[in-house]
Each structure stands twice: as C-alpha cells, then as structure tokens.
Design an enzyme around this catalytic site. Structure first.
Site, mmCIF file in Angstrom:
data_model
loop_
_atom_site.group_PDB
_atom_site.id
_atom_site.type_symbol
_atom_site.label_atom_id
_atom_site.label_comp_id
_atom_site.label_asym_id
_atom_site.label_seq_id
_atom_site.Cartn_x
_atom_site.Cartn_y
_atom_site.Cartn_z
ATOM 1 N N HIS A 63 100.260 61.967 112.216
ATOM 2 C CA HIS A 63 99.812 61.848 113.612
ATOM 3 C C HIS A 63 100.528 62.874 114.487
ATOM 4 O O HIS A 63 101.598 62.605 115.039
ATOM 5 C CB HIS A 63 100.085 60.422 114.120
ATOM 6 C CG HIS A 63 99.453 60.112 115.433
ATOM 7 N ND1 HIS A 63 98.965 58.869 115.758
ATOM 8 C CD2 HIS A 63 99.215 60.884 116.525
ATOM 9 C CE1 HIS A 63 98.466 58.895 116.987
ATOM 10 N NE2 HIS A 63 98.620 60.106 117.476
ATOM 11 N N ASP A 308 103.497 60.924 116.467
ATOM 12 C CA ASP A 308 102.639 61.125 117.649
ATOM 13 C C ASP A 308 103.180 62.300 118.482
ATOM 14 O O ASP A 308 103.198 62.243 119.712
ATOM 15 C CB ASP A 308 102.534 59.836 118.477
ATOM 16 C CG ASP A 308 101.435 59.910 119.531
ATOM 17 O OD1 ASP A 308 100.661 60.887 119.541
ATOM 18 O OD2 ASP A 308 101.360 58.987 120.365
HETATM 19 ZN ZN LIG Z 1 97.121 57.628 120.416
#
Ligand SMILES: [Zn+2]
Length: 427
Positions: A63, A308
């Site tokens: 991610h 992320d």
């Molecule tokens: Zn997200």
C-alpha cells in the site's frame, strides 16, 4: 558483482515462509537464491558480511502512493522506489489514486514502464475499481489484469454504492484478484478531519466516527459472503473493525487486513498540536483501538503491515489542519517503527514481524515473492536489529517530508536491500 554471484555471510536467516531461523550463509547467483544455511564457500562470489544482522526475504509493502502521474513534485515512481529500497522494501504495490487515476490498461503499463526505468525495486500496480475513481461505472478490470494489475481499489475513498461494489466483487472473481477497500462510508465521514471523540470536541474539529469504517466493512462482508470475492481491508483502525475481520475469518470468508505504523503508535491525542502530519485517513484513533490492532496482529486476524506511504508537498501540509490533505510518508521509517510498536514491548518476535512484512502481504496479492526458497527471486533484506538511529526526514530519499516521526530515536535499520540479486541500497 561481475559474475552475478553474491554470498551473504554469517547472518541470522529468517524465512517464515519456510519456517527457517538459522545462523548461516546465503548464496545468490543470476538473480536467484541458490543455497541457504550452513557454511558456504564460493571464492568467485562477491561477499556481504552479515554477522549480527538478520537476513530475510525482501520486505513487501502492498500500500503505497507514488503520485505519478499527476503530482510528481510530491513523489514519482523513481523517488518512491528509492525510498522503498532505503526502507528495506524490495516490492511495493501502488494505489491508483493518481491524476489521472490508474483505471485502464495504458495507465497500468505506464507504471510498469516507469518502474523498470527506475530499476530499483519491484513495483506492482493496483487498478481502480471504478472509472476515474468516481464510484459509479466499473473500470475495465479484465484489461488491467492483462496489463499486470495485481488488485483493485478506489483507495482514498471507499466505494459507496452497494450495487457498484457488488458488481465489482462479481467481476474480480473472474481473475482471482482481491478488492482492497478503503473502508469508510463517505456520508458518515463527510467533512471529518480526525477521529470523532473527546479530543476532536476539545479541539473544535469535525470528527470521523469509527462507525464510518465499521459500516462499510459490515456491508462488504455481506457482499463477500454472496460473491466469494477476495476482500482486503486497507489500513484497519478501529477495535470493532478488527473484531469484524476476526469473525469473518472464523466464518471462512476470503478476507484479509493490513495495519499501518501510525495506527500502531499514535493516538488522536497527537492531533492536539494541530500538526498536519498527524492528519491521516483513517484518522488516528484511541489507545484501545491500538491494543486491538496489536492483538489482531498477534492472533493473525490482521495479516500484514503496510505503510500507506502518502507523500504531500510542504506547501500542502502547511495549510490549516482543516484544509491540509490526509496522509504521511512511511517507507523509510516503517521497519524501526514496527519494532518499536511490536518487538520492543514483547508483542511479536522477529520471525512473526518478518512474516507480516514478507510472505503474508505476498499472499494477499498472489505475488510470487516473500520467500528465500532455493530457486526464488533473490530479493533479500539485511537488517541490523540493534542499530540505533534518529529518524531524520531531511535525509529521506522520498521527495516529501510529511513524517510525524521526525526526530524519533529508534532501533533496527535495513543495511542492505537486494533486488533480483543486485544490491540496490547499502547503508
Ligand atoms: Zn486509504
């Protein structure tokens, strides 16, 4: 390395995919693992001394946001790849919320071409679920799969329309690719900038209720039950969300989940100084949510760790808390932060941590990675687990600096990152 051979000497080889944890040597030739463990002699190989270090499969982050095309001033695929290898990552998967979005074959091709030109780490592309990530019409997932898309997501926002999500799940079952959902009901979350709770009330900031995450997961699990689609919960953040995933797994549903470093270390209280580097989506939650995420990692409810990594330019993050964009960078600080959150307090041992950064994320995206088996791609990370250092965002290879962990004293650091047998980063 002239003859394509690299001999890593005397490290602690941890390979959870094969239940290996031994001190010994590891030999690479022509981009593949050729021998693991014991004493290996090969005078023709370049040698890398690894005594006192951990030698493990290359770390995988499923991610990341590399901002190309569209916001190359914040990051591009080359700078993101450099940040990845500096953080010990040999494989990453890019989310499609670029501008334009990665919602068609040519866009997926573009990512692979840029990644090949950067020639640092393996970069995989995740395609958008809907055209333009508008949440309405399904994107051409079949064509994107042929171009190499490893999964589908409208990350940055959840797919709100139930019928659209249902059709997307039916569609992906044709390709054995997962849906990676940004679990947040947009109407519930609308206008919120941090966790809804006492801190938001005190600061006078609009909140995002934990229910926004839980409602979308609940709905999606119903759809998963009917479609059989593989479903991955991105950046899980609430204790009830962890419980929902736990129950879904117990019921045998093909569900997985990831958690970020910041959701393991920072609470909503961190927003008290209005530092926009604490503005993330989903928002930082509470101590009990952190404890639930840690418990989820311990019992396997949460499969893997993911950063992320979300770069933003300084001008954007210098806006007021209300107006600044969500997201922080993570690739170059992730490993020691996981150590701080999970190993130092005694929640996990090194093999379990490495499992959640290698073979587990590889399985979520069906990547043929995350193992040191003989014959496997020679993606290897060498970690000095005792090395203490101070996180310094100014030193990052990333183009962006939006990191709330700047100046944190940490332990453990990648000292060599090897991709397909080539040393791509060396401290
Ligand atoms: Zn997200």
């Amino acid at each position: 390395m002239t003859n394509g051979k690299l001999l890593i000497k005397g490290g602690r080889i941890i390979d959870p995919a094969n239940k290996v944890d031994v001190v010994g040597d590891l030999l690479i030739a022509d981009g593949r693992i050729t021998q693991v463990g014991g004493k290996i002699a090969d005078a023709s190989a370049e040698t890398l001394a690894a005594a006192g270090c951990i030698v493990c499969p290359g770390l995988i982050d499923i991610h990341v946001h590399f901002r190309e095309p569209g916001e190359e001033n914040a990051e591009n695929i080359a700078s993101g790849s450099a940040a990845a290898v500096a953080g010990g990552f040999t494989s990453v998967a890019c989310m499609p919320n670029t501008n334009p979005a990665l919602d068609e074959e040519t866009a997926i091709d573009f990512v692979y071409r840029k990644a090949a030109a950067a020639n640092l780490c393996n970069v995989y592309a995740i395609g958008a679920i809907t055209k333009g990530r508008r949440g309405e019409e399904l994107a051409e997932m079949g064509q994107m799969v042929r171009a190499g898309a490893v999964g589908f997501s409208d990350d940055g926002q959840g797919v709100a329309q139930t019928g659209t999500m249902y059709r997307a799940m039916q569609y992906v079952t044709m390709f054995d690719r997962p849906i990676l959902q940004h679990c947040e009901d947009p109407d519930m979350a609308h206008g919120g900038v941090m966790n809804a709770g006492t801190t938001a009330t005190r600061l006078g900031l609009p909140g995002i209720h934990p229910m926004a995450e839980e409602l979308m997961i609940q709905r999606d699990l119903t759809l998963v039950r009917h479609t059989g689609a593989r479903y991955h919960v991105c950046h899980i953040s609430t204790h009830r969300a962890v419980e929902l995933v736990r129950q879904a797994k117990a019921a045998g549903l093909p569900v997985s989940a990831e958690v970020t470093p910041h959701h393991l270390l920072l609470t909503e209280e961190t927003c008290s100084n209005f530092d926009t580097n604490c503005k993330v989506n989903p928002p930082l939650r509470t101590r009990s949510d952190i404890e639930a995420c840690i418990q989820g990692l311990i019992d396997g409810t949460i499969d893997c760790l993911a950063t992320d990594h979300a770069p933003h330019g300084i001008q954007q993050k210098e806006l007021e808390f209300l107006d600044a964009p969500f997201g922080i960078i993570g690739l170059e600080s992730a490993l020691p932060l996981y150590v701080k959150a999970l190993i130092e307090p005694g929640h996990l041992e090194w093999p379990a941590l490495i499992e959640k950064m290698t073979v587990r994320p590889a399985r979520v995206l069906s990547l043929n990675k995350g193992t040191l088996a003989v014959g496997a791609d020679a993606d290897v990370t060498v970690i000095d687990p005792k090395r203490t250092w101070t996180i310094d965002a100014a030193q990052f290879a990333s183009k962006s600096r939006n990191c709330p962990f700047h100046d944190w004293p940490v332990a453990a650091r990648p000292v060599a990152t090897i991709v397909a047998g080539q040393i791509k980063y060396r401290l």
